[in-house]
Motif scaffolding. Structure first.
Motif, PDB file in Angstrom:
ATOM      1  N   ARG A   1       0.839  -1.211   0.000  1.00 21.92           N
ATOM      2  CA  ARG A   1       0.000   0.000   0.000  1.00 21.92           C
ATOM      3  C   ARG A   1       0.878   1.268   0.000  1.00 21.92           C
ATOM      4  O   ARG A   1       0.580   2.239  -0.685  1.00 21.92           O
ATOM      5  N   TYR A   2       1.965   1.225   0.748  1.00 24.35           N
ATOM      6  CA  TYR A   2       2.862   2.384   0.833  1.00 24.35           C
ATOM      7  C   TYR A   2       3.455   2.707  -0.543  1.00 24.35           C
ATOM      8  O   TYR A   2       3.500   3.859  -0.971  1.00 24.35           O
ATOM      9  N   MET A   3       3.872   1.655  -1.241  1.00 20.96           N
ATOM     10  CA  MET A   3       4.438   1.861  -2.587  1.00 20.96           C
ATOM     11  C   MET A   3       3.388   2.469  -3.512  1.00 20.96           C
ATOM     12  O   MET A   3       3.687   3.345  -4.320  1.00 20.96           O
ATOM     13  N   HIS A   4       2.149   1.995  -3.359  1.00 19.22           N
ATOM     14  CA  HIS A   4       1.053   2.495  -4.192  1.00 19.22           C
ATOM     15  C   HIS A   4       0.738   3.963  -3.887  1.00 19.22           C
ATOM     16  O   HIS A   4       0.591   4.771  -4.795  1.00 19.22           O
ATOM     17  N   GLU A   5       0.645   4.288  -2.607  1.00 14.03           N
ATOM     18  CA  GLU A   5       0.219   5.651  -2.244  1.00 14.03           C
ATOM     19  C   GLU A   5       1.297   6.693  -2.481  1.00 14.03           C
ATOM     20  O   GLU A   5       1.004   7.824  -2.851  1.00 14.03           O
ATOM     21  N   PHE A   6       2.551   6.311  -2.232  1.00  9.34           N
ATOM     22  CA  PHE A   6       3.599   7.332  -2.224  1.00  9.34           C
ATOM     23  C   PHE A   6       4.638   7.151  -3.321  1.00  9.34           C
ATOM     24  O   PHE A   6       5.645   7.860  -3.349  1.00  9.34           O
ATOM     25  N   GLY A   7       4.410   6.196  -4.208  1.00 10.77           N
ATOM     26  CA  GLY A   7       5.344   6.015  -5.311  1.00 10.77           C
ATOM     27  C   GLY A   7       6.701   5.518  -4.870  1.00 10.77           C
ATOM     28  O   GLY A   7       7.700   5.752  -5.546  1.00 10.77           O
TER      29      GLY A   7
ATOM     30  N   GLY B   1       7.956  12.083  13.349  1.00 12.56           N
ATOM     31  CA  GLY B   1       8.013  13.493  12.981  1.00 12.56           C
ATOM     32  C   GLY B   1       9.319  13.971  12.372  1.00 12.56           C
ATOM     33  O   GLY B   1       9.555  15.172  12.250  1.00 12.56           O
ATOM     34  N   LEU B   2      10.187  13.036  11.945  1.00 18.04           N
ATOM     35  CA  LEU B   2      11.434  13.466  11.306  1.00 18.04           C
ATOM     36  C   LEU B   2      11.212  13.910   9.864  1.00 18.04           C
ATOM     37  O   LEU B   2      11.984  14.698   9.324  1.00 18.04           O
ATOM     38  N   CYS B   3      10.170  13.398   9.239  1.00 19.14           N
ATOM     39  CA  CYS B   3       9.819  13.858   7.896  1.00 19.14           C
ATOM     40  C   CYS B   3       8.323  13.680   7.712  1.00 19.14           C
ATOM     41  O   CYS B   3       7.661  13.054   8.533  1.00 19.14           O
ATOM     42  N   LYS B   4       7.811  14.250   6.629  1.00 17.61           N
ATOM     43  CA  LYS B   4       6.363  14.182   6.402  1.00 17.61           C
ATOM     44  C   LYS B   4       5.958  12.806   5.879  1.00 17.61           C
ATOM     45  O   LYS B   4       6.773  12.057   5.350  1.00 17.61           O
ATOM     46  N   LYS B   5       4.670  12.498   6.026  1.00 18.59           N
ATOM     47  CA  LYS B   5       4.126  11.240   5.543  1.00 18.59           C
ATOM     48  C   LYS B   5       4.399  11.069   4.048  1.00 18.59           C
ATOM     49  O   LYS B   5       4.159  11.992   3.259  1.00 18.59           O
ATOM     50  N   GLY B   6       4.963   9.926   3.712  1.00 20.42           N
ATOM     51  CA  GLY B   6       5.249   9.620   2.315  1.00 20.42           C
ATOM     52  C   GLY B   6       6.624  10.078   1.845  1.00 20.42           C
ATOM     53  O   GLY B   6       7.032   9.783   0.727  1.00 20.42           O
ATOM     54  N   GLU B   7       7.353  10.784   2.728  1.00 31.66           N
ATOM     55  CA  GLU B   7       8.643  11.345   2.300  1.00 31.66           C
ATOM     56  C   GLU B   7       9.860  10.587   2.806  1.00 31.66           C
ATOM     57  O   GLU B   7      10.987  10.986   2.547  1.00 31.66           O
ATOM     58  N   ALA B   8       9.630   9.501   3.517  1.00 23.91           N
ATOM     59  CA  ALA B   8      10.781   8.758   4.069  1.00 23.91           C
ATOM     60  C   ALA B   8      11.707   8.270   2.969  1.00 23.91           C
ATOM     61  O   ALA B   8      12.921   8.235   3.131  1.00 23.91           O
ATOM     62  N   LYS B   9      11.137   7.919   1.823  1.00 18.83           N
ATOM     63  CA  LYS B   9      11.965   7.393   0.728  1.00 18.83           C
ATOM     64  C   LYS B   9      12.989   8.429   0.268  1.00 18.83           C
ATOM     65  O   LYS B   9      14.091   8.077  -0.144  1.00 18.83           O
ATOM     66  N   ASP B  10      12.630   9.693   0.331  1.00 19.61           N
ATOM     67  CA  ASP B  10      13.586  10.753  -0.022  1.00 19.61           C
ATOM     68  C   ASP B  10      14.496  11.069   1.155  1.00 19.61           C
ATOM     69  O   ASP B  10      15.684  11.349   0.987  1.00 19.61           O
ATOM     70  N   PHE B  11      13.915  11.021   2.349  1.00 16.69           N
ATOM     71  CA  PHE B  11      14.658  11.360   3.571  1.00 16.69           C
ATOM     72  C   PHE B  11      15.872  10.450   3.757  1.00 16.69           C
ATOM     73  O   PHE B  11      16.939  10.904   4.183  1.00 16.69           O
TER      74      PHE B  11
END
Lengths: 129, 390
Positions: free
Chosen positions: B148-154, B293-303
């Motif tokens: 689901r994470y891959m689907h929602e956040f690419g 709270g270290l990064c926004k939802k869906g942004e961990a892949k970039d973080f």
């Protein structure tokens, strides 16, 4: 105060319905919202206000995984989370399709089949989907 | 307003036993060994313990069994089991019981021989309405979440693999880690598929291991032989038992537990020197980086890109090698907490453990230990601090 606590509990009732070929949900008499899995009381409002209604059987794949299994044991199988048209979500298998081809957002229709020897709700890709 | 439990208790001793493989030992043996070592580390006898907190995957009443084994009649005990995060919750419970004067010396302990005993075990009952479909508990739930994470956040499988690679790089600095050696993203992607999108290397180890800590009130903690590491804040929350009941697979209660733990400590998430995040699967680290709270939802892949959570990065995560590469004996929470405490001890020059250069952080003073239990069900956060941070 009225309750619906008489007789069999919700799990036994759900299974009895399933034996009769029916996939049943519970619905709040207070606000018409739906509940699955079957409960004694309504987790959304804390009241004993649930009644049984037949599910539409329409749903959409929310998440999916193809679980690896050796071919001699039956091969890979699907497990999905399906969001019902009525709102609640449940775990199920999507059948009638390669387990790796199930996609999030896919429209699916409920059926009652044997899953490795036990009667259960499964879903198939909706016709025309 | 400063919370009444902030820094009122401290870890004064810790012990670990049989990390990796411990042939010939059962779960209780390992838990007792770790308990004994923790008591000696604290400069006390195990018989000074008067409060016991334990959860395991094989005992229905572990605190009672452990008390019997070590010859202690506790004034308070709890075998409360909320899965792998039980131990952060136990730390909160221990702090409450200590501060209330119910007990004076708390033990939190865990033990498991699941590797040598033949694989993952659980005392869990089959989950109704799910068991019929033969999910692999807990793996299936996390695989569904990752999908689901891959689907929602690419996000991609490569992004997940980045987490496993960072964990291995930390493990390579830690001689106590069970899995060491080079690991590339390609290795992760090419490993045996277990349940899409996870290969074997997206999943935690199955090891043996025992672990224990001793906690006392702050007044007493100063008298021990070790640098006391204070419990600055702790909190727990859970909102489902079965993955099918999780309202939004993308949002765990780590958001609430970490925020309340930080509030108790009077600190913000960016003030931590390390983040020990319960990584049973690669997706866990991604979700928890976001939820604390270290990064926004869906942004961990970039973080996490460019080795940011790996050794040398500016956000040290799972510095022992994590559940993915260091140790994961069924329930990993004790080891998460101990790594947070040890990093602070090492920063104070008070940990005998050897690590390769960079394996011990430079003067870590505040470390966040986040525990996860069940199928992203229970979340518990404990924040540990050096005496200077009190």
């Amino acid at each position: 105060m009225t309750t619906n606590f008489e007789g069999a509990g919700p799990e036994a009732r759900f299974e009895a319905y399933l034996e009769d070929g029916k996939f049943m949900l519970q619905r709040s008499k207070t606000d018409g919202s739906y509940v699955f899995y079957p409960r004694v009381i309504n987790p959304q409002n804390g009241e004993a206000d649930l009644e049984w209604v037949e599910a539409s059987g329409e749903g959409e794949v929310y998440a999916t995984t193809a679980t690896s299994r050796r071919p001699e044991q039956g091969g890979d199988y699907n497990i999905a989370l399906v969001t019902l048209k009525e709102g609640p979500r449940l775990m199920a298998r999507i059948v009638g399709i390669d387990p790796h081809d199930v996609k999030i957002g896919m429209a699916v229709t409920a059926d009652i089949q044997e899953v490795e020897g036990t009667r259960a709700v499964v879903f198939q890709p909706a016709k025309g989907a | 307003m400063v919370h009444s439990l902030r820094a009122k208790t401290a870890c004064v001793g810790l012990g670990m036993a049989g990390m990796g493989e411990a042939p010939g030992k059962n779960a209780m043996d390992l838990m007792v060994e770790a308990t004994y070592l923790a008591a000696k580390d604290a400069g006390i006898s195990v018989q000074d313990i008067d409060g016991i907190f334990s959860a395991t995957a094989v005992h229905s009443m572990p605190a009672m069994s452990l008390a019997e084994h070590i010859g202690v009649q506790p004034k308070f005990s709890s075998s409360s089991n909320i899965g792998g995060s039980s131990f952060m919750a136990h730390a909160l419970n221990a702090a409450m019981a200590l501060e209330a004067g119910i007990i004076n010396v708390a033990l939190i302990a865990y033990g498991s021989n699941q590797r040598t005993a033949g694989g993952f075990k659980t005392v869990s009952e089959p989950l109704p309405y799910e068991a019929v479909y033969k999910p692999r508990v807990p793996l299936t739930a996390y695989a569904l979440t990752a999908n689901r994470y891959m689907h929602e956040f690419g996000a991609s499988r490569e992004d997940l693999a980045e987490v496993a690679v960072a964990a291995r790089q930390w493990a390579n600095l830690n001689p106590q880690a069970f899995m060491r050696g080079p690991l590339s993203k390609e290795d992760v992607l090419g490993a045996r598929m277990i349940s899409t999108p996870f290969t074997k290397l997206d999943c935690c180890l199955v090891t043996d291991g025992g672990a224990a800590i001793i906690m006392t009130r702050a007044d007493r903690a100063k008298d021990g032989p070790r640098t006391p590491i204070y419990l600055m804040g702790a909190a727990m929350e859970h909102h489902h038992r079965m993955i099918s009941e999780m309202p939004d697979l993308m949002q765990t209660s780590a958001k609430q537990s970490s925020q309340r733990a930080l509030d108790m400590a009077g600190l913000s998430v960016n003030q931590m020197d390390s983040y020990q995040l319960y990584d049973a699967f690669t997706i866990n680290t991604m979700l928890f980086l976001e939820d604390i709270g270290l990064c926004k939802k869906g942004e961990a892949k970039d973080f996490i890109k460019d080795g940011r959570i790996a050794p040398g990065g500016d956000v040290p995560v799972n510095t022992n090698g994590g559940g993915l590469s260091c140790v994961h004996p069924g329930m990993y929470g004790m080891f998460v907490m101990i790594e947070a405490i040890r990093q602070i001890r090492a920063g104070a020059g008070d940990d005998e453990g050897k690590r390769e250069p960079g394996g011990w952080l430079k003067e870590a003073k505040l470390c966040l230990a986040h525990g996860n239990g069940g199928v992203l069900s229970s979340q518990a956060t404990a924040i540990w601090g050096h005496p200077d941070t009190v």
